[in-house]
Design a protein around this motif. Sequence first.
Motif, PDB file in Angstrom:
ATOM      1  N   UNK A 171      -9.500  -0.293  17.436  1.00  0.00           N
ATOM      2  CA  UNK A 171      -9.294  -0.068  15.999  1.00  0.00           C
ATOM      3  C   UNK A 171      -9.892   1.269  15.593  1.00  0.00           C
ATOM      4  N   UNK A 172     -11.053   1.590  16.121  1.00  0.00           N
ATOM      5  CA  UNK A 172     -11.693   2.878  15.841  1.00  0.00           C
ATOM      6  C   UNK A 172     -10.764   4.024  16.247  1.00  0.00           C
ATOM      7  N   UNK A 173     -10.156   3.936  17.408  1.00  0.00           N
ATOM      8  CA  UNK A 173      -9.233   4.983  17.866  1.00  0.00           C
ATOM      9  C   UNK A 173      -8.028   5.108  16.946  1.00  0.00           C
ATOM     10  N   UNK A 174      -7.485   3.976  16.511  1.00  0.00           N
ATOM     11  CA  UNK A 174      -6.333   4.008  15.603  1.00  0.00           C
ATOM     12  C   UNK A 174      -6.714   4.658  14.275  1.00  0.00           C
ATOM     13  N   UNK A 175      -7.900   4.334  13.768  1.00  0.00           N
ATOM     14  CA  UNK A 175      -8.373   4.924  12.511  1.00  0.00           C
ATOM     15  C   UNK A 175      -8.631   6.421  12.654  1.00  0.00           C
ATOM     16  N   UNK A 176      -9.207   6.830  13.786  1.00  0.00           N
ATOM     17  CA  UNK A 176      -9.456   8.259  14.025  1.00  0.00           C
ATOM     18  C   UNK A 176      -8.154   9.051  14.043  1.00  0.00           C
ATOM     19  N   UNK A 177      -7.110   8.462  14.555  1.00  0.00           N
ATOM     20  CA  UNK A 177      -5.804   9.127  14.585  1.00  0.00           C
ATOM     21  C   UNK A 177      -5.205   9.242  13.182  1.00  0.00           C
ATOM     22  N   UNK A 178      -5.407   8.213  12.369  1.00  0.00           N
ATOM     23  CA  UNK A 178      -4.823   8.197  11.024  1.00  0.00           C
ATOM     24  C   UNK A 178      -5.609   9.041  10.022  1.00  0.00           C
ATOM     25  N   UNK A 179      -6.909   9.102  10.156  1.00  0.00           N
ATOM     26  CA  UNK A 179      -7.769   9.733   9.152  1.00  0.00           C
ATOM     27  C   UNK A 179      -7.339  11.148   8.748  1.00  0.00           C
ATOM     28  N   UNK A 180      -7.045  12.056   9.679  1.00  0.00           N
ATOM     29  CA  UNK A 180      -6.669  13.406   9.247  1.00  0.00           C
ATOM     30  C   UNK A 180      -5.385  13.438   8.400  1.00  0.00           C
ATOM     31  N   UNK A 181      -4.539  12.463   8.570  1.00  0.00           N
ATOM     32  CA  UNK A 181      -3.282  12.400   7.813  1.00  0.00           C
ATOM     33  C   UNK A 181      -3.508  11.893   6.406  1.00  0.00           C
ATOM     34  N   UNK A 182      -4.691  11.383   6.135  1.00  0.00           N
ATOM     35  CA  UNK A 182      -5.032  10.862   4.809  1.00  0.00           C
ATOM     36  C   UNK A 182      -5.866  11.843   4.004  1.00  0.00           C
ATOM     37  N   UNK A 183      -6.139  12.996   4.558  1.00  0.00           N
ATOM     38  CA  UNK A 183      -7.006  13.988   3.914  1.00  0.00           C
ATOM     39  C   UNK A 183      -6.507  14.298   2.505  1.00  0.00           C
ATOM     40  N   UNK A 184      -7.375  14.086   1.492  1.00  0.00           N
ATOM     41  CA  UNK A 184      -6.969  14.417   0.119  1.00  0.00           C
ATOM     42  C   UNK A 184      -6.615  15.898   0.005  1.00  0.00           C
ATOM     43  N   UNK A 185      -5.626  16.183  -0.805  1.00  0.00           N
ATOM     44  CA  UNK A 185      -5.144  17.557  -0.950  1.00  0.00           C
ATOM     45  C   UNK A 185      -5.646  18.199  -2.240  1.00  0.00           C
ATOM     46  N   UNK A 186      -6.887  17.862  -2.638  1.00  0.00           N
ATOM     47  CA  UNK A 186      -7.492  18.510  -3.800  1.00  0.00           C
ATOM     48  C   UNK A 186      -6.965  18.044  -5.129  1.00  0.00           C
ATOM     49  N   UNK A 187      -6.276  16.919  -5.139  1.00  0.00           N
ATOM     50  CA  UNK A 187      -5.766  16.417  -6.402  1.00  0.00           C
ATOM     51  C   UNK A 187      -6.405  15.071  -6.707  1.00  0.00           C
ATOM     52  N   UNK A 188      -6.430  14.706  -7.936  1.00  0.00           N
ATOM     53  CA  UNK A 188      -6.971  13.418  -8.332  1.00  0.00           C
ATOM     54  C   UNK A 188      -5.987  12.316  -8.012  1.00  0.00           C
ATOM     55  N   UNK A 189      -6.284  11.131  -8.464  1.00  0.00           N
ATOM     56  CA  UNK A 189      -5.382  10.016  -8.218  1.00  0.00           C
ATOM     57  C   UNK A 189      -4.001  10.301  -8.800  1.00  0.00           C
ATOM     58  N   UNK A 190      -2.984   9.892  -8.079  1.00  0.00           N
ATOM     59  CA  UNK A 190      -1.621  10.047  -8.581  1.00  0.00           C
ATOM     60  C   UNK A 190      -1.389   9.035  -9.685  1.00  0.00           C
ATOM     61  N   UNK A 191      -0.488   9.372 -10.564  1.00  0.00           N
ATOM     62  CA  UNK A 191      -0.110   8.429 -11.596  1.00  0.00           C
ATOM     63  C   UNK A 191       0.680   7.300 -10.954  1.00  0.00           C
ATOM     64  N   UNK A 192       0.527   6.075 -11.459  1.00  0.00           N
ATOM     65  CA  UNK A 192       1.316   4.980 -10.900  1.00  0.00           C
ATOM     66  C   UNK A 192       2.801   5.297 -10.988  1.00  0.00           C
ATOM     67  N   UNK A 193       3.530   4.870  -9.957  1.00  0.00           N
ATOM     68  CA  UNK A 193       4.964   5.131  -9.947  1.00  0.00           C
ATOM     69  C   UNK A 193       5.659   4.258 -10.982  1.00  0.00           C
ATOM     70  N   UNK A 194       6.908   4.561 -11.231  1.00  0.00           N
ATOM     71  CA  UNK A 194       7.707   3.784 -12.163  1.00  0.00           C
ATOM     72  C   UNK A 194       7.820   2.333 -11.714  1.00  0.00           C
ATOM     73  N   UNK A 195       7.700   2.098 -10.399  1.00  0.00           N
ATOM     74  CA  UNK A 195       7.833   0.748  -9.861  1.00  0.00           C
ATOM     75  C   UNK A 195       6.629  -0.132 -10.194  1.00  0.00           C
ATOM     76  N   UNK A 196       5.533   0.483 -10.597  1.00  0.00           N
ATOM     77  CA  UNK A 196       4.312  -0.288 -10.875  1.00  0.00           C
ATOM     78  C   UNK A 196       4.421  -0.958 -12.243  1.00  0.00           C
ATOM     79  N   UNK A 197       4.278  -2.282 -12.276  1.00  0.00           N
ATOM     80  CA  UNK A 197       4.304  -2.946 -13.574  1.00  0.00           C
ATOM     81  C   UNK A 197       3.073  -2.549 -14.376  1.00  0.00           C
ATOM     82  N   UNK A 198       3.271  -2.211 -15.616  1.00  0.00           N
ATOM     83  CA  UNK A 198       2.180  -1.803 -16.488  1.00  0.00           C
ATOM     84  C   UNK A 198       2.027  -2.829 -17.597  1.00  0.00           C
ATOM     85  N   UNK A 199       0.792  -3.090 -17.951  1.00  0.00           N
ATOM     86  CA  UNK A 199       0.518  -4.030 -19.036  1.00  0.00           C
ATOM     87  C   UNK A 199       0.588  -3.286 -20.356  1.00  0.00           C
ATOM     88  N   UNK A 200       1.360  -3.786 -21.237  1.00  0.00           N
ATOM     89  CA  UNK A 200       1.484  -3.171 -22.567  1.00  0.00           C
ATOM     90  C   UNK A 200       0.291  -3.561 -23.428  1.00  0.00           C
TER      91      UNK A 200
END
Length: 154
Positions: free
Chosen positions: A124-153
């Motif tokens: 599992x450690x090896x699998x995570x080490x392989x994935x981690x660089x692909x998850x590197x944040x690109x200097x932006x904050x959280x993305x806005x929820x997509x249109x598919x996300x149900x929102x509470x009015x």
Amino acid sequence: MTYTAQMIETYPAEIELDHQELARVIDALSNCAQTCTACADACLSEPADELPRLARCIRDNLDCADICTTTASVLSRHTGYDAALTHAQVRAALQATKTCGDSCEEHASTHEHCRICAQACRETQQALESLLPKLEPKGQGPRQPSQAAPQQGG
């Protein structure tokens, strides 16, 4: 094809990761969590005079199981994806699998369940080490929820 892979393939929006790799990592995390839980239980079933020597291993097993379960859940959610949070969670799982793998390796020669658990943690450690660089944040904050996300009015 695992259920995890099937669910990733049916996700209606874009996932910016290799689907097969993501499914493998989620499945590895789930398997590791189960293995760590079983190892902790097996340690508790060892003779009472061995329990003090196994106490840290049991704790590391339970921590690793919880962190792997949480990480699998976080990696399974893509709507409103926050790269920084996901990256931090995967780093925590990397540390947990390393710590638990090290702890179980100390007992692997005398307890088969610890040997198996150490192996699951290392894979599992090896699998995570392989994935981690692909998850590197690109200097932006959280993305806005997509249109598919149900929102509470309100």
